[in-house]
Design an enzyme around this catalytic site. Sequence first.
Site, PDB file in Angstrom:
ATOM      1  CG  ASP A   1      -1.181   1.744   1.873  1.00  0.00           C
ATOM      2  OD1 ASP A   1      -2.793   1.114   0.876  1.00  0.00           O
ATOM      3  OD2 ASP A   1      -0.745   2.420   1.787  1.00  0.00           O
TER       4      ASP A   1
ATOM      5  CB  THR B   1      -3.718   1.973  -1.554  1.00  0.00           C
ATOM      6  OG1 THR B   1      -3.944   3.795  -1.802  1.00  0.00           O
ATOM      7  CG2 THR B   1      -3.712   1.521  -2.814  1.00  0.00           C
ATOM      8  CG  ASP B   2      -3.797  -2.194   0.400  1.00  0.00           C
ATOM      9  OD1 ASP B   2      -2.888  -3.194   0.340  1.00  0.00           O
ATOM     10  OD2 ASP B   2      -2.595  -2.726   2.254  1.00  0.00           O
ATOM     11  CG  LEU B   3      -8.781  -0.535   3.283  1.00  0.00           C
ATOM     12  CD1 LEU B   3      -9.436   0.644   4.508  1.00  0.00           C
ATOM     13  CD2 LEU B   3      -9.561  -1.819   3.999  1.00  0.00           C
TER      14      LEU B   3
ATOM     15  N   GLY C   1      -9.413  -3.780  -2.618  1.00  0.00           N
ATOM     16  CA  GLY C   1     -10.591  -4.518  -2.071  1.00  0.00           C
ATOM     17  C   GLY C   1     -12.341  -4.488  -2.241  1.00  0.00           C
TER      18      GLY C   1
END
Length: 450
Positions: free
Chosen positions: A194, A222-224, A227
């Site tokens: 991220d 960014t990860d979220l 997802g």
Amino acid sequence: MLFTRSTEMILSKYRPLSAITRLDTQLIRRSLISTQCNDQGIPPPLSGIRVLDLTRVLAGPSCTMLLADMGADVIKVEEVTRGDDTRSWLPPSAPVSPNSPKESSHLPPESAYFLAVNRNKRSITVNFKDPAGLEVMQRLVRSSDVLVENFIAGKLSGMGLGWEDCKVLNPRLVYASITGYGQTGPFREAAGYDVIIEAEAGLMHITGEPDRPPSKVGVAVTDLMTGLYAHGAILAGLRSVQHTGKGVWIDCNLFETQLAGLANIASNYLIAGKEASRHGTAHPSIVPYQVFPCKDGFLMIGAGNDKQFRLLAERILEKPELVDDARFVNNATRVANREALVDIITQVLQRHERDYWIDRFTGLGVPFGPINNIQQSFAHPQVGARQATVEVDHPRAGKVRMVAPPVTYNGKRMPVRRPPPWLSQHTKEVMLELGYSQNEIAELRARQII
């Protein structure tokens, strides 16, 4: 409601599937919905869908948790001895209950990080580098509707579990790959983190104060976002399978997700060639629109038009002369004289405590909000009014409080059916479902295959 295998079984009781019309399907679906609707608002729309979860850390697990929240049977496949990386990211962790299962006594406490993104899932452990473990995985692929993985591009193909391998085992499989940079291009084999993508894809450049170095966002946004994109793509993939009968390979990555997340900043550059810069909490085109210090805290104020600025000056700050000051008569002049206006507002606000100013702002129509720490955020009256947290019984940690699924359907949330699992909690259960005998399971455990 998705047209799942369980729905097909019910439909087949009426007549052969080949003879079922679109109207039949709609009528029977309505009947199913009317009988299954309960105090959850709507029936879990992914009930009957099995998701094989080969992801770790945050982007992938947040995606599969959203699918699990909607009723999918998510089987999280973990490394045999350590499990998901985030299991070891502690402290903080939940305390271990004295009544925790004996078979989990060798495990460390449940980390808060892992607990955050793994509710409603089952955990199994499989060493699929071993041929016997690969056989377990192949059985899971055959019985699943969705596979989600976040290995480096090409890694699973070398282990017999790539898209080309799995679509032979299950031609209707939705196979979602979550990577740092995608399945093609010069960075395809680079790992995705991220904070690195925040740097490379523009987010860090626009985050922070203008006279300070670039800063990362306080949570792995960014990860979220990745997802969220992946979970939406998987739902689209399931619908495609319903229409075509053919599986789908989804390529979702952090880099392109973050580019998309630049939104108007990206459009400013692509359309007008306008480079972005850092403004801290301020807005480049609106003044006053930023965080201001009070005597004992901070307030975010957003007076976005002349009417709101007049209210701010006259009713809140009690500085009516600002309205007619030539430097501040409209937003353009306020932007041109940003520093002078910010200094005036700051001097006034620092005379009193934050709560004093909250009382003065409330109800006047000027956008504002206190800068709350995490404790204050969860003490917010809206949290209790909306039941935005939920308490679950965890077999190892006892009562665990966590953020509830943030969406309601007809005023009701999807339930938290399962607490986040402890490592390998459901291995035996799933192996029995796959047709393994008690003796075969014991042998595979002894060999540390599972």
